[in-house]
Design a protein around this motif. Structure first.
Motif, PDB file in Angstrom:
ATOM      1  N   ASN A   1      33.894  46.623  50.447  1.00 26.50           N
ATOM      2  CA  ASN A   1      33.172  47.061  49.183  1.00 26.50           C
ATOM      3  C   ASN A   1      33.366  46.030  48.270  1.00 26.50           C
ATOM      4  OD1 ASN A   1      35.774  48.079  49.393  1.00 26.50           O
ATOM      5  ND2 ASN A   1      35.375  48.628  47.131  1.00 26.50           N
ATOM      6  N   GLU A   2      34.321  45.111  48.116  1.00 22.33           N
ATOM      7  CA  GLU A   2      34.588  44.161  47.228  1.00 22.33           C
ATOM      8  C   GLU A   2      34.066  42.646  47.806  1.00 22.33           C
ATOM      9  OE1 GLU A   2      37.898  43.818  44.898  1.00 22.33           O
ATOM     10  OE2 GLU A   2      38.771  45.835  45.494  1.00 22.33           O
ATOM     11  N   ILE A   3      34.296  42.372  49.034  1.00 24.12           N
ATOM     12  CA  ILE A   3      34.119  40.922  49.479  1.00 24.12           C
ATOM     13  C   ILE A   3      32.907  41.208  50.549  1.00 24.12           C
ATOM     14  CG2 ILE A   3      35.947  39.804  48.492  1.00 24.12           C
ATOM     15  CD1 ILE A   3      36.950  39.934  51.431  1.00 24.12           C
ATOM     16  N   GLY A   4      32.378  42.358  51.107  1.00 23.72           N
ATOM     17  CA  GLY A   4      31.501  42.444  51.930  1.00 23.72           C
ATOM     18  C   GLY A   4      31.580  41.902  53.173  1.00 23.72           C
TER      19      GLY A   4
ATOM     20  N   ALA B   1      33.411  43.067  38.049  1.00 24.69           N
ATOM     21  CA  ALA B   1      34.563  42.121  38.032  1.00 24.69           C
ATOM     22  C   ALA B   1      35.535  42.968  39.223  1.00 24.69           C
ATOM     23  CB  ALA B   1      35.800  42.375  36.797  1.00 24.69           C
ATOM     24  N   GLY B   2      35.020  43.590  40.086  1.00 23.26           N
ATOM     25  CA  GLY B   2      35.822  44.198  41.262  1.00 23.26           C
ATOM     26  C   GLY B   2      35.262  45.634  41.638  1.00 23.26           C
ATOM     27  N   SER B   3      36.065  46.352  42.386  1.00 25.16           N
ATOM     28  CA  SER B   3      35.551  47.874  42.687  1.00 25.16           C
ATOM     29  C   SER B   3      35.366  48.698  41.444  1.00 25.16           C
ATOM     30  CB  SER B   3      36.515  48.272  43.730  1.00 25.16           C
ATOM     31  OG  SER B   3      36.326  49.905  43.801  1.00 25.16           O
ATOM     32  N   ALA B   4      34.489  49.282  41.468  1.00 26.97           N
ATOM     33  CA  ALA B   4      34.319  50.445  40.394  1.00 26.97           C
ATOM     34  C   ALA B   4      35.250  51.228  40.301  1.00 26.97           C
ATOM     35  CB  ALA B   4      32.804  51.066  40.320  1.00 26.97           C
ATOM     36  N   CYS B   5      35.683  51.751  41.514  1.00 23.16           N
ATOM     37  CA  CYS B   5      36.789  52.699  41.442  1.00 23.16           C
ATOM     38  C   CYS B   5      38.247  52.289  40.830  1.00 23.16           C
ATOM     39  CB  CYS B   5      37.022  53.222  42.902  1.00 23.16           C
ATOM     40  SG  CYS B   5      35.598  53.724  43.660  1.00 23.16           S
TER      41      CYS B   5
ATOM     42  N   VAL C   1      42.232  43.618  47.246  1.00 25.46           N
ATOM     43  CA  VAL C   1      41.348  42.948  48.379  1.00 25.46           C
ATOM     44  C   VAL C   1      41.492  41.329  48.212  1.00 25.46           C
ATOM     45  CG1 VAL C   1      38.912  42.689  49.454  1.00 25.46           C
ATOM     46  CG2 VAL C   1      39.876  44.932  48.729  1.00 25.46           C
ATOM     47  N   LEU C   2      41.134  40.949  47.111  1.00 21.12           N
ATOM     48  CA  LEU C   2      41.555  39.628  46.707  1.00 21.12           C
ATOM     49  C   LEU C   2      42.960  39.077  46.921  1.00 21.12           C
ATOM     50  CD1 LEU C   2      38.838  39.239  43.767  1.00 21.12           C
ATOM     51  CD2 LEU C   2      38.457  38.781  45.995  1.00 21.12           C
ATOM     52  N   LYS C   3      44.001  39.874  46.554  1.00 24.56           N
ATOM     53  CA  LYS C   3      45.171  39.471  46.900  1.00 24.56           C
ATOM     54  C   LYS C   3      45.479  39.456  48.155  1.00 24.56           C
ATOM     55  CE  LYS C   3      48.252  39.453  44.126  1.00 24.56           C
ATOM     56  NZ  LYS C   3      49.069  38.222  43.792  1.00 24.56           N
ATOM     57  N   ALA C   4      44.803  40.421  49.005  1.00 29.00           N
ATOM     58  CA  ALA C   4      45.123  40.397  50.517  1.00 29.00           C
ATOM     59  C   ALA C   4      44.596  39.027  51.097  1.00 29.00           C
ATOM     60  CB  ALA C   4      44.648  41.645  50.970  1.00 29.00           C
ATOM     61  N   ILE C   5      43.565  38.539  50.559  1.00 31.03           N
ATOM     62  CA  ILE C   5      43.047  37.335  51.318  1.00 31.03           C
ATOM     63  C   ILE C   5      43.677  35.732  50.729  1.00 31.03           C
ATOM     64  CG2 ILE C   5      40.751  38.453  51.906  1.00 31.03           C
ATOM     65  CD1 ILE C   5      39.457  36.923  49.740  1.00 31.03           C
ATOM     66  N   GLY C   6      44.715  36.076  50.124  1.00 29.43           N
ATOM     67  CA  GLY C   6      45.388  35.023  49.644  1.00 29.43           C
ATOM     68  C   GLY C   6      45.143  34.343  48.074  1.00 29.43           C
ATOM     69  N   LEU C   7      44.352  34.912  47.461  1.00 28.75           N
ATOM     70  CA  LEU C   7      43.945  34.492  46.069  1.00 28.75           C
ATOM     71  C   LEU C   7      45.270  34.704  45.146  1.00 28.75           C
ATOM     72  CD1 LEU C   7      41.378  34.275  47.249  1.00 28.75           C
ATOM     73  CD2 LEU C   7      40.390  35.145  45.156  1.00 28.75           C
TER      74      LEU C   7
END
Length: 358
Positions: free
Chosen positions: A140-143, A300-304, A314-320
């Protein structure tokens, strides 16, 4: 205003709205019956519910049943808690909180790591005690689109059920051969407040909410024929328009990529739903950007999770880094988005970013 937040919710399709009107009822109407009532009005309401059930099931794999719920969060809770048993839930590090938080609340969790492109690593090593594997189809955040058929096979090989969160993929992709599939109507141009859990034939599921068991003994509460009829109509329309919708989104994606060429894409460009553009500019003040572009509805991210103040998991999980995650925005578009809206939004967003010296 320009609406570019399709991952949070989608505009209600006119066809879905029309399907709902009959069942909203009112004095003098015959459309407000309780679908559990045995009289004529109740049977009419039940018929509308069953038609919608068939419409929703038409986009699911063969050999299963549709259980209506109040939304995907409830459907995921029913799937995770209802499968029960000993052992842990294995789920990816980029799952929606409706999966991650529920899995943790239900017991032990094994985390499936993802690559820097946002794709889950296809490995069950260390998951010997897993009782359920849960992997989101489209994030839902990065598709990003996960290798679902491979995960379904991995779960089958382990002899455990496979749960697919298809909230962002239903009506857009052919769904995988999972054992449990959760969806939400408002993500495919249906109404809010209604979702479903598809359960493969032969999968054992226990009731987790008592009080009447109106939905096959698994979900209690009076059904809303209006919401369900709207969901059914939206599902049928999505099936009819799937190819046209995909072609439209591809056109918008190609233009958006040109217009945001100086931004960095978060997640894979190839293995992705192209109605999701998650991008970043290092040093960007997203709060200021959203204030400067208040007539453009983006995220700026997930509405939830937008009110948490924490960088996206999610962005942290991909290394950002935290800073990179906080300098990212998500633009979501689809069936009713026009090319002109994409171009105008890009011009305003780029101008606002440049005003920050970026």
């Amino acid at each position: 205003m320009i609406y570019l937040d399709y991952q949070a919710t989608t505009p209600l399709a006119p066809e879905a709205r029309e399907a709902m009107l009959r069942w909203l009822g009112g004095p003098g109407s015959d459309g407000f019956g309780n679908p559990s009532s045995p009289h004529r009005m109740g049977r009419m309401a039940r018929a509308a519910v069953e038609l919608a059930r068939e419409q929703v099931a038409a986009l699911m794999p063969a050999g299963g049943r549709v259980i209506f719920t109040g939304g995907a969060t409830e459907a995921l809770n029913l799937a995770i808690r209802g499968t029960g048993g000993e052992g842990a839930v294995a789920c990816s590090s980029i799952e929606h909180s409706a999966v991650g938080d529920t899995a943790r609340a239900a017991g032990a969790v094994h985390v499936i790591r993802v690559t820097d492109e946002g794709l889950s690593a296809l490995s069950c090593d260390g998951f010997e005690d897993a009782r359920l594997i849960a992997v989101m189809h489209v994030n839902n955040e990065i598709g990003t689109v996960q290798p679902m058929e491979e995960w379904a096979q991995a779960a089958q090989d382990k002899g455990v059920p496979f749960l697919c969160d298809a909230v962002q993929s239903y009506g857009r992709f052919e769904l995988p051969k999972a054992d449990l599939i959760a969806i939400s109507a408002h993500k495919f141009h249906g109404p809010k407040g209604i979702g479903a859990l598809w359960v493969r034939d032969g999968v054992a599921l226990s009731e987790v909410q008592t009080g009447g068991g109106q939905e096959s003994g698994l979900r209690s509460g009076t059904l809303s024929p209006a919401l369900i009829a709207g969901m059914g109509a939206a599902a049928a329309l999505s099936g009819e328009r799937m190819e046209a919708d995909r072609a439209h989104v591809e056109m918008l994606w190609a233009r958006a990529r040109e217009l945001f060429a100086h931004w960095t894409l978060n997640g894979s460009a190839e293995h992705r739903w192209h109605g999701n553009l998650n991008i970043r500019r290092d040093g960007l003040d997203v709060a200021r950007l959203m204030s400067d572009c208040r007539e453009i509805m983006f995220s700026a991210g997930s509405a939830c999770a937008s009110g948490s103040g924490r960088p996206s998991h999610v962005l942290k999980a991909i290394g950002l880094t935290d800073a990179e995650a906080r300098s990212s925005i998500r633009l979501g578009f689809g069936r009713y988005t026009t090319l002109g809206e994409i171009e105008e939004a890009a011009a305003r967003i780029n101008a606002a970013a440049e005003a920050q010296g970026l």
